[in-house]
Write an enzyme that holds these catalytic residues in place. Structure first.
Site, PDB file in Angstrom:
ATOM      1  N   LYS A 150     -76.857  78.452  10.245  1.00  0.00           N
ATOM      2  CA  LYS A 150     -78.021  77.743   9.700  1.00  0.00           C
ATOM      3  C   LYS A 150     -78.732  78.637   8.676  1.00  0.00           C
ATOM      4  O   LYS A 150     -78.451  79.849   8.590  1.00  0.00           O
ATOM      5  CB  LYS A 150     -78.930  77.332  10.850  1.00  0.00           C
ATOM      6  CG  LYS A 150     -78.278  76.278  11.787  1.00  0.00           C
ATOM      7  CD  LYS A 150     -79.204  75.951  12.952  1.00  0.00           C
ATOM      8  CE  LYS A 150     -78.618  74.871  13.847  1.00  0.00           C
ATOM      9  NZ  LYS A 150     -79.521  74.550  14.994  1.00  0.00           N
TER      10      LYS A 150
ATOM     11  N   TYR B 286     -77.480  64.934  12.045  1.00  0.00           N
ATOM     12  CA  TYR B 286     -78.380  64.944  13.211  1.00  0.00           C
ATOM     13  C   TYR B 286     -78.911  63.551  13.549  1.00  0.00           C
ATOM     14  O   TYR B 286     -79.968  63.427  14.159  1.00  0.00           O
ATOM     15  CB  TYR B 286     -79.545  65.906  12.964  1.00  0.00           C
ATOM     16  CG  TYR B 286     -79.192  67.371  13.159  1.00  0.00           C
ATOM     17  CD1 TYR B 286     -78.694  67.846  14.373  1.00  0.00           C
ATOM     18  CD2 TYR B 286     -79.374  68.299  12.124  1.00  0.00           C
ATOM     19  CE1 TYR B 286     -78.387  69.190  14.556  1.00  0.00           C
ATOM     20  CE2 TYR B 286     -79.060  69.649  12.309  1.00  0.00           C
ATOM     21  CZ  TYR B 286     -78.575  70.088  13.530  1.00  0.00           C
ATOM     22  OH  TYR B 286     -78.274  71.415  13.726  1.00  0.00           O
TER      23      TYR B 286
ATOM     24  N   ASN C 294     -82.631  78.804  15.553  1.00  0.00           N
ATOM     25  CA  ASN C 294     -81.612  79.288  16.502  1.00  0.00           C
ATOM     26  C   ASN C 294     -80.257  79.599  15.858  1.00  0.00           C
ATOM     27  O   ASN C 294     -79.224  79.596  16.510  1.00  0.00           O
ATOM     28  CB  ASN C 294     -81.510  78.354  17.717  1.00  0.00           C
ATOM     29  CG  ASN C 294     -81.095  76.952  17.347  1.00  0.00           C
ATOM     30  OD1 ASN C 294     -80.816  76.670  16.189  1.00  0.00           O
ATOM     31  ND2 ASN C 294     -81.043  76.072  18.324  1.00  0.00           N
TER      32      ASN C 294
ATOM     33  N   HIS D  66     -75.092  76.308  14.640  1.00  0.00           N
ATOM     34  CA  HIS D  66     -74.773  74.999  15.220  1.00  0.00           C
ATOM     35  C   HIS D  66     -73.339  75.009  15.735  1.00  0.00           C
ATOM     36  O   HIS D  66     -72.466  75.632  15.134  1.00  0.00           O
ATOM     37  CB  HIS D  66     -74.895  73.897  14.160  1.00  0.00           C
ATOM     38  CG  HIS D  66     -74.246  72.596  14.585  1.00  0.00           C
ATOM     39  ND1 HIS D  66     -74.885  71.692  15.389  1.00  0.00           N
ATOM     40  CD2 HIS D  66     -72.999  72.095  14.368  1.00  0.00           C
ATOM     41  CE1 HIS D  66     -74.064  70.673  15.644  1.00  0.00           C
ATOM     42  NE2 HIS D  66     -72.910  70.888  15.030  1.00  0.00           N
TER      43      HIS D  66
ATOM     44  N   GLU E 222     -67.909  65.736  12.664  1.00  0.00           N
ATOM     45  CA  GLU E 222     -68.703  66.663  11.850  1.00  0.00           C
ATOM     46  C   GLU E 222     -67.846  67.373  10.797  1.00  0.00           C
ATOM     47  O   GLU E 222     -68.306  67.580   9.669  1.00  0.00           O
ATOM     48  CB  GLU E 222     -69.429  67.660  12.767  1.00  0.00           C
ATOM     49  CG  GLU E 222     -70.511  66.966  13.593  1.00  0.00           C
ATOM     50  CD  GLU E 222     -71.099  67.820  14.720  1.00  0.00           C
ATOM     51  OE1 GLU E 222     -70.744  69.013  14.827  1.00  0.00           O
ATOM     52  OE2 GLU E 222     -71.930  67.284  15.489  1.00  0.00           O
TER      53      GLU E 222
HETATM   54  P1  GDP Z   1     -77.855  72.238  20.075  1.00  0.00           P
HETATM   55  O1  GDP Z   1     -76.683  71.310  20.264  1.00  0.00           O
HETATM   56  O2  GDP Z   1     -77.896  73.351  21.078  1.00  0.00           O
HETATM   57  O3  GDP Z   1     -77.956  72.772  18.661  1.00  0.00           O
HETATM   58  O4  GDP Z   1     -79.193  71.394  20.372  1.00  0.00           O
HETATM   59  P2  GDP Z   1     -79.554  69.841  20.074  1.00  0.00           P
HETATM   60  O5  GDP Z   1     -78.349  69.076  19.642  1.00  0.00           O
HETATM   61  O6  GDP Z   1     -80.328  69.362  21.251  1.00  0.00           O
HETATM   62  O7  GDP Z   1     -80.586  69.959  18.865  1.00  0.00           O
HETATM   63  C1  GDP Z   1     -80.113  70.211  17.558  1.00  0.00           C
HETATM   64  C2  GDP Z   1     -81.012  71.230  16.891  1.00  0.00           C
HETATM   65  O8  GDP Z   1     -82.315  70.666  16.751  1.00  0.00           O
HETATM   66  C3  GDP Z   1     -81.233  72.518  17.697  1.00  0.00           C
HETATM   67  O9  GDP Z   1     -80.198  73.465  17.570  1.00  0.00           O
HETATM   68  C4  GDP Z   1     -82.536  73.007  17.091  1.00  0.00           C
HETATM   69  O10 GDP Z   1     -82.313  73.615  15.822  1.00  0.00           O
HETATM   70  C5  GDP Z   1     -83.281  71.693  16.855  1.00  0.00           C
HETATM   71  N1  GDP Z   1     -84.169  71.381  17.992  1.00  0.00           N
HETATM   72  C6  GDP Z   1     -83.822  70.876  19.203  1.00  0.00           C
HETATM   73  N2  GDP Z   1     -84.890  70.725  19.992  1.00  0.00           N
HETATM   74  C7  GDP Z   1     -85.948  71.155  19.258  1.00  0.00           C
HETATM   75  C8  GDP Z   1     -87.359  71.269  19.521  1.00  0.00           C
HETATM   76  O11 GDP Z   1     -87.840  70.928  20.592  1.00  0.00           O
HETATM   77  N3  GDP Z   1     -88.128  71.761  18.499  1.00  0.00           N
HETATM   78  C9  GDP Z   1     -87.615  72.131  17.288  1.00  0.00           C
HETATM   79  N4  GDP Z   1     -88.436  72.620  16.346  1.00  0.00           N
HETATM   80  N5  GDP Z   1     -86.298  72.046  17.020  1.00  0.00           N
HETATM   81  C10 GDP Z   1     -85.483  71.570  17.985  1.00  0.00           C
HETATM   82 MG    MG Z   2     -76.310  69.406  19.451  1.00  0.00          MG
END
Ligand code: GDP
Ligand code: MG
Length: 160
Positions: free
Chosen positions: A20, A60, A123, A126, A137
């Site tokens: 990222k 997303y 974080n 991805h 993807e």
């Molecule tokens: P991942 O699969 O571990 O990347 O997590 P998810 O698919 O649930 O979410 C996608 C991305 O959205 C995450 O990696 C974070 O960058 C972002 N994200 C998820 N939850 C949050 C949140 O509560 N706050 C913020 N600011 N970003 C979030």
């Molecule tokens: Mg995810």
């Protein structure tokens, strides 16, 4: 029956991994690529790329009702990302383990997020969450001709 079962267990999957914009800005590209490279997975696609808004939104789309969605799109489009396709048996689940929990404070030490990040909104990496999404993807982020099929010289030393 048994050979079929064995073949199913040995199924080669592909996953979409992306450094990222924070990972690129913080100089973590080499470190992150290394984790997957050293593990023994096969790199089949790699590019530095400025992600347009519509692509970020499509990538997303399952999260588009979340309150953080606008911030997430702003984050992913805020600078170049490094797009990667990786291939291997069990690569999707293994890559998720190497990456660690979504919240870096909860991610185990030794994982990418556990070692290199402190906040969910920054974080650094991805990884696809299922083989189906891996395919979806990779098709979304790469054009035809950007994926290379090749046989790494180390293959017989990784798998018997
Ligand atoms: P991942 O699969 O571990 O990347 O997590 P998810 O698919 O649930 O979410 C996608 C991305 O959205 C995450 O990696 C974070 O960058 C972002 N994200 C998820 N939850 C949050 C949140 O509560 N706050 C913020 N600011 N970003 C979030
Ligand atoms: Mg995810």
């Amino acid at each position: 029956f048994l050979p079929h079962l064995m073949a199913a267990l040995e199924q080669v999957d592909e996953t979409y991994i992306m450094v990222k914009p924070d990972g690129v800005q913080r100089g973590l590209v080499g470190e992150i690529i290394s984790r997957f490279e050293k593990k023994g997975f096969k790199l089949t696609g790699l590019k530095l790329f400025q992600c347009p808004k519509d692509l970020a939104e499509e990538h997303y789309k399952d999260l588009n009702a979340k309150p953080f969605f606008p911030k997430l799109i702003e984050y992913i489009t805020s600078g170049p990302v490094v797009c990667m396709a990786w291939e291997g048996v069990g690569v999707v689940a293994s890559a998720r383990k190497l990456i660690g929990s979504t919240n870096p404070l909860q991610a185990e030490p030794g994982t990418i997020r556990g070692d290199l990040a402190v906040q969910t909104g920054r974080n650094v990496v991805h990884g696809s969450d299922s083989p189906e999404n891996g395919k979806r993807e990779i098709a979304l982020w790469f054009k035809e001709g950007e994926i290379c099929q090749w046989t790494p010289a180390q293959e017989p030393w990784l798998r018997e």
